[in-house]
Design a protein around this motif. Sequence first.
Motif, mmCIF file in Angstrom:
data_model
loop_
_atom_site.group_PDB
_atom_site.id
_atom_site.type_symbol
_atom_site.label_atom_id
_atom_site.label_comp_id
_atom_site.label_asym_id
_atom_site.label_seq_id
_atom_site.Cartn_x
_atom_site.Cartn_y
_atom_site.Cartn_z
ATOM 1 N N TYR A 90 7.156 -11.993 100.488
ATOM 2 C CA TYR A 90 7.545 -11.253 99.272
ATOM 3 C C TYR A 90 7.857 -9.557 99.751
ATOM 4 N N ARG A 91 7.617 -9.310 100.965
ATOM 5 C CA ARG A 91 7.593 -7.954 101.425
ATOM 6 C C ARG A 91 6.637 -7.037 100.311
ATOM 7 N N LEU A 92 5.617 -7.670 100.179
ATOM 8 C CA LEU A 92 4.570 -6.674 99.393
ATOM 9 C C LEU A 92 3.652 -5.974 100.016
ATOM 10 N N ASP A 93 3.596 -6.055 101.360
ATOM 11 C CA ASP A 93 2.376 -5.611 102.246
ATOM 12 C C ASP A 93 2.152 -4.160 101.796
ATOM 13 N N GLY A 94 0.934 -3.708 101.429
ATOM 14 C CA GLY A 94 0.701 -2.267 101.193
ATOM 15 C C GLY A 94 1.134 -1.576 99.821
ATOM 16 N N ARG A 95 1.603 -2.598 98.877
ATOM 17 C CA ARG A 95 2.287 -2.471 97.514
ATOM 18 C C ARG A 95 1.227 -2.635 96.563
ATOM 19 N N THR A 96 1.169 -2.103 95.377
ATOM 20 C CA THR A 96 0.274 -2.395 94.260
ATOM 21 C C THR A 96 1.152 -3.283 93.515
ATOM 22 N N VAL A 97 0.675 -4.391 93.023
ATOM 23 C CA VAL A 97 1.359 -5.622 92.619
ATOM 24 C C VAL A 97 1.195 -5.792 91.207
ATOM 25 N N LEU A 98 2.149 -5.901 90.326
ATOM 26 C CA LEU A 98 1.896 -6.389 88.887
ATOM 27 C C LEU A 98 2.729 -7.828 88.982
ATOM 28 N N LEU A 99 1.870 -8.681 88.219
ATOM 29 C CA LEU A 99 2.548 -10.046 88.188
ATOM 30 C C LEU A 99 2.656 -10.626 86.800
ATOM 31 N N THR A 100 3.735 -11.401 86.554
ATOM 32 C CA THR A 100 3.974 -12.243 85.418
ATOM 33 C C THR A 100 4.057 -13.731 86.003
ATOM 34 N N LEU A 101 3.513 -14.559 85.420
ATOM 35 C CA LEU A 101 3.884 -15.919 85.747
ATOM 36 C C LEU A 101 4.255 -16.841 84.525
ATOM 37 N N GLY A 102 5.434 -17.412 84.265
ATOM 38 C CA GLY A 102 5.939 -18.257 83.251
ATOM 39 C C GLY A 102 7.302 -18.848 83.587
ATOM 40 N N ARG A 103 7.866 -19.569 82.505
ATOM 41 C CA ARG A 103 9.149 -20.094 82.724
ATOM 42 C C ARG A 103 10.048 -18.935 82.191
ATOM 43 N N LEU A 104 11.303 -19.179 82.922
ATOM 44 C CA LEU A 104 12.288 -17.898 82.560
ATOM 45 C C LEU A 104 13.614 -18.462 82.058
ATOM 46 N N ASP A 105 13.078 -19.023 80.849
ATOM 47 C CA ASP A 105 14.150 -19.806 79.866
ATOM 48 C C ASP A 105 14.851 -18.793 78.675
ATOM 49 N N ALA A 106 15.931 -18.989 78.632
ATOM 50 C CA ALA A 106 16.619 -18.368 77.661
ATOM 51 C C ALA A 106 15.957 -18.621 76.310
ATOM 52 N N ALA A 107 15.845 -19.884 75.842
ATOM 53 C CA ALA A 107 14.857 -20.188 74.674
ATOM 54 C C ALA A 107 13.582 -19.467 74.438
ATOM 55 N N GLU A 108 13.088 -19.034 75.597
ATOM 56 C CA GLU A 108 11.615 -18.649 75.703
ATOM 57 C C GLU A 108 11.520 -17.112 76.002
ATOM 58 N N ARG A 109 12.419 -16.114 75.380
ATOM 59 C CA ARG A 109 12.329 -14.903 75.774
ATOM 60 C C ARG A 109 11.112 -13.947 75.190
ATOM 61 N N TYR A 110 10.003 -14.653 75.192
ATOM 62 C CA TYR A 110 8.862 -13.840 74.495
ATOM 63 C C TYR A 110 7.732 -13.815 75.334
ATOM 64 N N LYS A 111 8.052 -13.705 76.670
ATOM 65 C CA LYS A 111 6.901 -13.864 77.704
ATOM 66 C C LYS A 111 6.491 -12.162 78.088
ATOM 67 N N GLY A 112 7.343 -11.323 77.515
ATOM 68 C CA GLY A 112 7.162 -10.073 77.844
ATOM 69 C C GLY A 112 7.610 -9.412 79.119
ATOM 70 N N ILE A 113 8.580 -10.330 79.821
ATOM 71 C CA ILE A 113 9.108 -9.673 80.968
ATOM 72 C C ILE A 113 10.164 -8.689 80.658
ATOM 73 N N ASP A 114 11.031 -8.678 79.761
ATOM 74 C CA ASP A 114 11.882 -7.508 79.349
ATOM 75 C C ASP A 114 11.157 -6.334 78.934
ATOM 76 N N GLU A 115 9.986 -6.315 78.544
ATOM 77 C CA GLU A 115 9.241 -5.089 78.169
ATOM 78 C C GLU A 115 8.703 -4.613 79.646
ATOM 79 N N MET A 116 8.022 -5.550 80.598
ATOM 80 C CA MET A 116 7.659 -4.972 81.706
ATOM 81 C C MET A 116 8.904 -4.504 82.392
ATOM 82 N N LEU A 117 10.071 -4.876 82.686
ATOM 83 C CA LEU A 117 11.121 -4.294 82.974
ATOM 84 C C LEU A 117 11.329 -2.911 82.623
ATOM 85 N N GLU A 118 11.367 -2.860 81.237
ATOM 86 C CA GLU A 118 11.535 -1.573 80.687
ATOM 87 C C GLU A 118 10.757 -0.197 80.826
#
Length: 362
Positions: free
Chosen positions: A184-212
């Motif tokens: 993932y080319r993450l060597d030496g980087r500070t990593v935030l993680l979210t794990l979950g389904r990326l379904d249009a019917a489940e846009r409640y995981k907080g990924i949009d908020e994280m991107l913003e």
Amino acid sequence: MRVLALVTEAFGGFGGISVYNRDLLTALCALPHCTEVVALPRLRPAEPEPEPLPPRLSYVTESVGGKARYVMALLRRFVSDRAFDLIVCGHINLLPLAYLARRMTGAPVLLMIYGIDAWQPTASGLSNRLARRVDRVVSISDHTRRRFLNWTGSQVRHVYLLPNAIHAERYGTGPKEPALLRRYRLDGRTVLLTLGRLDAAERYKGIDEMLEVLPALAGEIPGLAYLVVGDGDDRLRLQQKAQALGVSDRVVFAGRIEEGEKADHYRLADAFVMPGRGEGFGFVFLEAMACGVPVVASTLDGSREAVRDGALGLLVDPDDRDALRNAITQALRRPKAIPPGLDYFSFERFTARLSEIVSGYP
């Protein structure tokens, strides 16, 4: 006690409900007064070779392959076997069949509810009516329990809590896996993680908020990266959003991973963040904490119960972007360690809670 369990998926399945059902069936089989559990899964296993089954479990996979096949498998079972003491209904949509089983066996029905499946009336009027008459209900969280009672009313008297179990021995702290850092080319980087389904019917995981909030966070933490593990039909939209926000070089969409790789992916993270609105509980928070990763959960859904109302992790309102950014920076300053108190969710305690719930059945 013999138990008939109607479930969507369990052994060989993928996702939070599958994990929960595997623990549920295993715990039922471990109860001293349980002689057999007969489980009928509704969906085809995701794994080609499901994990070993616990003793005293009969896992009837002939029920997989569509609604008609499921109903026929259940009816064939009743031709020669009706001696059950308890019907476990593993999803609210299976209630009509659970009540058919009740009529055929005379056994009471125990309904399992998880999250958005039971937060509001279903599309089935029959399931809704039966939900108000069920003998006992087991909820994964108090948040889900309250949402369920809001629409079913006070007719349902017996609602018990049975949160997820975490098998800590399958996780543990450790260094970041070099092969995954290269992948993932993450060597030496500070990593935030979210794990979950990326379904249009489940846009409640907080990924949009994280991107913003990522642009502002990147200004404070130059080497910051955001790893999103999971897949679904909403992935392309999220990728386009990351590009529009100018953070696509900091966001890695890993796709779906194998179960055996999950712990190593959690250990890549310096903080696990999922500020959502629709989690019934949030098993992923337990997994992250079992790997020693600090977590940020939401005040608006059941994930606050996964972190024991802030005792095990940070809580934030996902609608407050400043608060979210501050919570993430706080989490990144915390040491990576398994939080004291995570054993509240041990499998042993899960089994003990379940034993109390089903006590009184033959």
